[in-house]
Scaffold this motif. Sequence first.
Motif, PDB file in Angstrom:
ATOM      1  N   GLY A 134      40.192  44.391  88.379  1.00 12.81           N
ATOM      2  CA  GLY A 134      41.342  45.216  88.999  1.00 12.81           C
ATOM      3  C   GLY A 134      41.407  45.333  90.407  1.00 12.81           C
ATOM      4  O   GLY A 134      40.549  44.915  91.209  1.00 12.81           O
ATOM      5  N   PRO A 135      42.349  45.936  91.044  1.00 10.05           N
ATOM      6  CA  PRO A 135      42.507  46.161  92.499  1.00 10.05           C
ATOM      7  C   PRO A 135      41.482  46.885  93.208  1.00 10.05           C
ATOM      8  O   PRO A 135      40.963  46.577  94.336  1.00 10.05           O
ATOM      9  N   ASP A 136      40.700  47.700  92.406  1.00  9.96           N
ATOM     10  CA  ASP A 136      39.574  48.440  92.979  1.00  9.96           C
ATOM     11  C   ASP A 136      38.133  48.210  92.342  1.00  9.96           C
ATOM     12  O   ASP A 136      37.439  48.965  92.265  1.00  9.96           O
ATOM     13  N   GLY A 137      38.109  47.005  91.688  1.00  9.92           N
ATOM     14  CA  GLY A 137      37.141  46.554  90.947  1.00  9.92           C
ATOM     15  C   GLY A 137      37.169  46.272  89.595  1.00  9.92           C
ATOM     16  O   GLY A 137      38.539  46.352  89.229  1.00  9.92           O
ATOM     17  N   ARG A 138      36.241  46.143  88.709  1.00 12.17           N
ATOM     18  CA  ARG A 138      36.396  45.733  87.451  1.00 12.17           C
ATOM     19  C   ARG A 138      37.148  47.112  86.655  1.00 12.17           C
ATOM     20  O   ARG A 138      36.537  48.121  86.951  1.00 12.17           O
ATOM     21  N   ILE A 139      37.745  46.801  85.412  1.00 12.20           N
ATOM     22  CA  ILE A 139      38.385  47.838  84.837  1.00 12.20           C
ATOM     23  C   ILE A 139      37.857  47.966  83.517  1.00 12.20           C
ATOM     24  O   ILE A 139      37.318  47.033  82.860  1.00 12.20           O
ATOM     25  N   ASP A 140      37.597  49.188  82.716  1.00 13.90           N
ATOM     26  CA  ASP A 140      37.456  49.301  81.392  1.00 13.90           C
ATOM     27  C   ASP A 140      38.603  49.568  80.723  1.00 13.90           C
ATOM     28  O   ASP A 140      39.692  50.208  81.179  1.00 13.90           O
ATOM     29  N   LEU A 141      38.753  48.966  79.261  1.00 11.11           N
ATOM     30  CA  LEU A 141      39.835  48.991  78.676  1.00 11.11           C
ATOM     31  C   LEU A 141      39.319  49.601  77.322  1.00 11.11           C
ATOM     32  O   LEU A 141      38.585  49.271  76.626  1.00 11.11           O
ATOM     33  N   GLU A 142      40.153  50.584  76.945  1.00 14.38           N
ATOM     34  CA  GLU A 142      40.084  51.266  75.982  1.00 14.38           C
ATOM     35  C   GLU A 142      40.961  50.526  74.707  1.00 14.38           C
ATOM     36  O   GLU A 142      41.932  50.056  75.039  1.00 14.38           O
ATOM     37  N   VAL A 143      40.353  50.480  73.526  1.00 11.74           N
ATOM     38  CA  VAL A 143      40.842  49.841  72.490  1.00 11.74           C
ATOM     39  C   VAL A 143      41.105  51.007  71.144  1.00 11.74           C
ATOM     40  O   VAL A 143      40.175  51.645  70.850  1.00 11.74           O
ATOM     41  N   TRP A 144      42.517  51.237  71.074  1.00 16.43           N
ATOM     42  CA  TRP A 144      42.826  51.990  69.915  1.00 16.43           C
ATOM     43  C   TRP A 144      43.496  51.224  68.796  1.00 16.43           C
ATOM     44  O   TRP A 144      44.081  49.964  69.107  1.00 16.43           O
ATOM     45  N   SER A 145      43.638  51.842  67.623  1.00 10.29           N
ATOM     46  CA  SER A 145      44.116  50.874  66.652  1.00 10.29           C
ATOM     47  C   SER A 145      44.760  51.991  65.338  1.00 10.29           C
ATOM     48  O   SER A 145      44.239  53.052  65.366  1.00 10.29           O
ATOM     49  N   LEU A 146      45.470  51.260  64.691  1.00  7.72           N
ATOM     50  CA  LEU A 146      46.040  51.962  63.495  1.00  7.72           C
ATOM     51  C   LEU A 146      46.266  50.868  62.559  1.00  7.72           C
ATOM     52  O   LEU A 146      46.627  49.749  62.605  1.00  7.72           O
ATOM     53  N   LEU A 147      45.729  51.348  61.300  1.00 13.62           N
ATOM     54  CA  LEU A 147      45.979  50.467  60.043  1.00 13.62           C
ATOM     55  C   LEU A 147      47.077  51.161  59.259  1.00 13.62           C
ATOM     56  O   LEU A 147      47.589  52.230  59.310  1.00 13.62           O
ATOM     57  N   ALA A 148      47.609  49.852  58.506  1.00 18.16           N
ATOM     58  CA  ALA A 148      48.795  50.245  57.756  1.00 18.16           C
ATOM     59  C   ALA A 148      48.876  51.477  57.021  1.00 18.16           C
ATOM     60  O   ALA A 148      49.705  52.233  57.037  1.00 18.16           O
ATOM     61  N   PRO A 149      47.807  51.452  56.220  1.00 12.59           N
ATOM     62  CA  PRO A 149      47.938  52.942  55.365  1.00 12.59           C
ATOM     63  C   PRO A 149      47.759  54.135  56.132  1.00 12.59           C
ATOM     64  O   PRO A 149      48.315  55.186  55.740  1.00 12.59           O
ATOM     65  N   GLU A 150      47.172  54.190  57.241  1.00 12.17           N
ATOM     66  CA  GLU A 150      47.027  55.238  58.230  1.00 12.17           C
ATOM     67  C   GLU A 150      48.523  55.387  58.692  1.00 12.17           C
ATOM     68  O   GLU A 150      48.873  56.517  58.843  1.00 12.17           O
ATOM     69  N   TRP A 151      49.293  54.326  59.017  1.00 10.64           N
ATOM     70  CA  TRP A 151      50.544  54.568  59.549  1.00 10.64           C
ATOM     71  C   TRP A 151      51.606  55.254  58.575  1.00 10.64           C
ATOM     72  O   TRP A 151      52.180  56.196  58.900  1.00 10.64           O
ATOM     73  N   ARG A 152      51.426  54.589  57.244  1.00  7.87           N
ATOM     74  CA  ARG A 152      52.007  55.388  56.255  1.00  7.87           C
ATOM     75  C   ARG A 152      51.841  56.728  56.190  1.00  7.87           C
ATOM     76  O   ARG A 152      52.899  57.505  55.886  1.00  7.87           O
ATOM     77  N   THR A 153      50.929  57.194  56.059  1.00  8.62           N
ATOM     78  CA  THR A 153      50.284  58.472  56.040  1.00  8.62           C
ATOM     79  C   THR A 153      51.103  59.418  57.096  1.00  8.62           C
ATOM     80  O   THR A 153      51.481  60.238  56.929  1.00  8.62           O
ATOM     81  N   HIS A 154      50.686  58.882  58.205  1.00 10.30           N
ATOM     82  CA  HIS A 154      50.908  59.540  59.727  1.00 10.30           C
ATOM     83  C   HIS A 154      52.665  59.578  59.698  1.00 10.30           C
ATOM     84  O   HIS A 154      53.206  60.889  59.907  1.00 10.30           O
ATOM     85  N   ARG A 155      53.310  58.679  59.119  1.00  9.07           N
ATOM     86  CA  ARG A 155      54.517  58.630  59.330  1.00  9.07           C
ATOM     87  C   ARG A 155      55.312  59.589  58.329  1.00  9.07           C
ATOM     88  O   ARG A 155      56.222  60.160  58.538  1.00  9.07           O
ATOM     89  N   ALA A 156      54.763  59.677  57.208  1.00  8.00           N
ATOM     90  CA  ALA A 156      55.034  60.483  55.934  1.00  8.00           C
ATOM     91  C   ALA A 156      54.989  62.021  56.559  1.00  8.00           C
ATOM     92  O   ALA A 156      55.766  62.719  56.493  1.00  8.00           O
ATOM     93  N   SER A 157      53.974  62.271  57.277  1.00  6.28           N
ATOM     94  CA  SER A 157      53.623  63.582  57.702  1.00  6.28           C
ATOM     95  C   SER A 157      54.577  63.981  58.817  1.00  6.28           C
ATOM     96  O   SER A 157      54.998  65.203  59.001  1.00  6.28           O
ATOM     97  N   LEU A 158      55.029  63.165  59.519  1.00 10.99           N
ATOM     98  CA  LEU A 158      56.210  63.188  60.526  1.00 10.99           C
ATOM     99  C   LEU A 158      57.580  63.387  59.986  1.00 10.99           C
ATOM    100  O   LEU A 158      58.416  64.306  60.369  1.00 10.99           O
ATOM    101  N   THR A 159      57.913  62.521  59.084  1.00 15.37           N
ATOM    102  CA  THR A 159      58.985  62.471  58.535  1.00 15.37           C
ATOM    103  C   THR A 159      59.531  62.822  57.103  1.00 15.37           C
ATOM    104  O   THR A 159      60.639  62.801  56.609  1.00 15.37           O
ATOM    105  N   GLY A 160      58.417  63.032  56.629  1.00 18.24           N
ATOM    106  CA  GLY A 160      58.462  63.149  54.934  1.00 18.24           C
ATOM    107  C   GLY A 160      58.491  61.946  54.164  1.00 18.24           C
ATOM    108  O   GLY A 160      58.950  60.870  54.919  1.00 18.24           O
ATOM    109  N   PRO A 161      58.669  61.847  52.906  1.00 18.54           N
ATOM    110  CA  PRO A 161      58.722  60.366  51.985  1.00 18.54           C
ATOM    111  C   PRO A 161      59.999  59.575  52.362  1.00 18.54           C
ATOM    112  O   PRO A 161      61.035  60.110  52.606  1.00 18.54           O
ATOM    113  N   ARG A 162      59.692  58.296  52.645  1.00 18.05           N
ATOM    114  CA  ARG A 162      60.820  57.532  52.767  1.00 18.05           C
ATOM    115  C   ARG A 162      61.452  57.074  51.503  1.00 18.05           C
ATOM    116  O   ARG A 162      60.718  56.705  50.604  1.00 18.05           O
TER     117      ARG A 162
END
Length: 189
Positions: free
Chosen positions: A161-189
């Motif tokens: 990076g511009p000021d030395g080497r950078i650390d990179l965080e890896v975040w993820s979401l699995l399809a079943p987790e997305w479906r559950t999360h989406r339903a909690s936000l919007t209700g069943p589709r």
Amino acid sequence: MFAAALTEDAQLRPLNPWHAEEFLANLDRARQSISPWVSPSFVATDLGQARHVLQRYADRWARDDGGIWGIWAGGRLVGGVLLVSLDADTGVCEAGCWLEPAAEGRGLVTRAVSRLIDWVVDERGLHRVEWRVVAGNVRSIAVARRLGMRRDGVLRAVSPGPDGRIDLEVWSLLAPEWRTHRASLTGPR
């Protein structure tokens, strides 16, 4: 062409090489705020480079291994989302984003990435969406959290990076987790 409404005055639309001039203007407005967080190869500094970046993603779209979409608010390109990679065979993709400062705080990126995740999970049948973020990018990490992603870990000193080497965080979401999360936000589709 398609357009997906994000808010009353904002849309998500494909971003094509013929948008290079508008894309460069957006990058000029966003440059200072996004440069510490995105790859230097993305932050074009002239029209030829802007066209090249968009052509690279158009080629990825044609190969079915990535893509790029713009966020237009009030008729102006203010940022976008992208599939940095897409591997249908393994069911894994990496999503990313950028946004100019004037458009921050309106939930545009969260809404746009949600649409993208809907598409990769529901239409493409992918199983895992990754979000890679330079450690310290609190705005991007907040998006990952709002989307229900989990932090998998940190790739320490993974790239220069511009000021030395950078650390990179890896975040993820699995399809079943997305479906559950989406339903909690919007209700069943």
